[in-house]
Write an enzyme that holds these catalytic residues in place. Sequence first.
Site, PDB file in Angstrom:
ATOM      1  CE  LYS A  35      34.615  58.509  68.157  1.00 48.18           C
ATOM      2  NZ  LYS A  35      35.317  57.340  67.573  1.00 48.18           N
ATOM      3  CB  SER A  36      31.442  64.379  67.330  1.00 47.97           C
ATOM      4  OG  SER A  36      31.389  63.242  66.495  1.00 47.97           O
ATOM      5  N   GLY A 107      40.217  58.843  63.380  1.00 52.87           N
ATOM      6  CA  GLY A 107      40.212  59.607  62.139  1.00 52.87           C
ATOM      7  C   GLY A 107      39.710  61.017  62.351  1.00 52.87           C
ATOM      8  NE  ARG A 135      39.473  55.951  58.942  1.00 53.78           N
ATOM      9  CZ  ARG A 135      38.695  56.498  59.853  1.00 53.78           C
ATOM     10  NH1 ARG A 135      38.961  56.315  61.143  1.00 53.78           N
ATOM     11  NH2 ARG A 135      37.656  57.232  59.496  1.00 53.78           N
ATOM     12  CD  GLN A 182      36.221  62.233  60.154  1.00 48.16           C
ATOM     13  OE1 GLN A 182      37.082  61.991  59.300  1.00 48.16           O
ATOM     14  NE2 GLN A 182      35.854  61.340  61.049  1.00 48.16           N
ATOM     15  CG  ASP A 333      30.248  57.134  63.155  1.00 54.31           C
ATOM     16  OD1 ASP A 333      30.981  56.728  62.239  1.00 54.31           O
ATOM     17  OD2 ASP A 333      30.460  58.188  63.781  1.00 54.31           O
ATOM     18  NE  ARG A 364      32.794  51.612  61.335  1.00 55.18           N
ATOM     19  CZ  ARG A 364      32.795  52.746  61.978  1.00 55.18           C
ATOM     20  NH1 ARG A 364      32.034  53.747  61.568  1.00 55.18           N
ATOM     21  NH2 ARG A 364      33.542  52.918  63.053  1.00 55.18           N
TER      22      ARG A 364
END
Length: 451
Positions: A35-36, A107, A135, A182, A333, A364
């Site tokens: 995904k990244s 995000g 967020r 990020q 994650d 989380r």
Amino acid sequence: MNAIMEHHPSAPVIPLSVARNPGPLRGTIRVPGDKSISHRALMLASLAEGRTVVTGLLEGEDVLRTADAMRALGATITREADQWVIDGKGVGALQEPADVLDMGNSGTAARLLSGILSSHAITSFMTGDASLRGRPMRRVTQPLAGNGACFATRLGEKLPMAIIGTGEATPLSYCLPVASAQVKSAILLAGLNAEGRTRVEEPVATRDHTENMLRHFGVGVDVGLTPTGGRIITLEGRARLVARDVVVPADPSSAAFPIVAASLVPGSEIRLPGVGLNPLRTGLFTTLREMGAVLDIENERVEGGEPVGDLVVRSAALRGVDVPADRAPSMIDEYPVLAVACAFASGTSRLRGLEELRVKESDRLSATVALLKANGADVRVEGDDMIIEGRGSAEGLGGGLVETQMDHRLAMSAIVFGLAAEKPVLVDDTGFINTSFPGFVSLMAALGAVL
């Protein structure tokens, strides 16, 4: 997937998904693309000059939102057979979008795109789903405002957000207070259209997909080490990206779920081909091996600038583990599903330095604790550490209802718990799994899972 329907006259119908112990998991599955890397491939190809072909792109909802956003900003993006073709606009040439950019649940997309938009002389508006709107954005808007961009957010610096970019961006020099790939990436991407050198210092090394892909598209990125083990990343602005094809490896964060399930369910043996092995993403693999997992790597190679390999996982008796805080960036994650593994391991596990989990799709840390407690595990939090007293078996575990809080990784972790537990586990909502792992249920069923 089996479902139980609960209905109250004044409340909407909510499907409860059920995961139960299936017996051994066996077979070969390919998990979706990383995904990244998929987000970054779409963004950087849209900023490149020329045509990029991407193979293996994750076609989950998060990544498709990024594709839609880059189209709205002027890139031409089409899907042809099993490939994605992107005709880029070039750095500095993005167009003002005609409508709000809806980033869904992502995000990563929202924060990285904020960096790109901040140094383009256009005005844009960004929103997301209910989870993303809760967020915080300050961690990126505060440093990015230093380049001359303006941001207007809701109370608490949350989406929806207006971004008034600048065509005369000042290059940033920023020391991250907390390790975050990020935030680092947002600043580096903002620097592409700034005059001069952008510099980011991070206290510990975080995933470096942005740096790797910038190099892949021809941008010079320098990385140096600090005396305390951190890194300093610099790039020269007014950069020119040249289109190059990208092969996206299978996502190690998605692979984590079948890996942990196969490790816990006795008699299991599975194979996962082409998984990304970037050393800044494989903290879970290291940790599981410390716990006694049988996790072998075959056919190691490099694809698209990233190391990959085929994983073979066999069930094993796991033991408790003490995970140092400095490993968190390489597996941030994966902590919910690691916590599931610890609940079945023998002995005490301590997962340290989990403050970053409080600002993910949900809190989380609290949600993972609730998942474990609802299913009979002994878990507590001390500061930013999670301590789990493992059972050493499946006996007495399961039987609870997990509230996923619109968090895809919690939903998958709960399903893994149910596959390994003595009693079935109910999961309140699995719809959000498609944001990162489309086809999760069918792939797990192909291994023999009962869902």
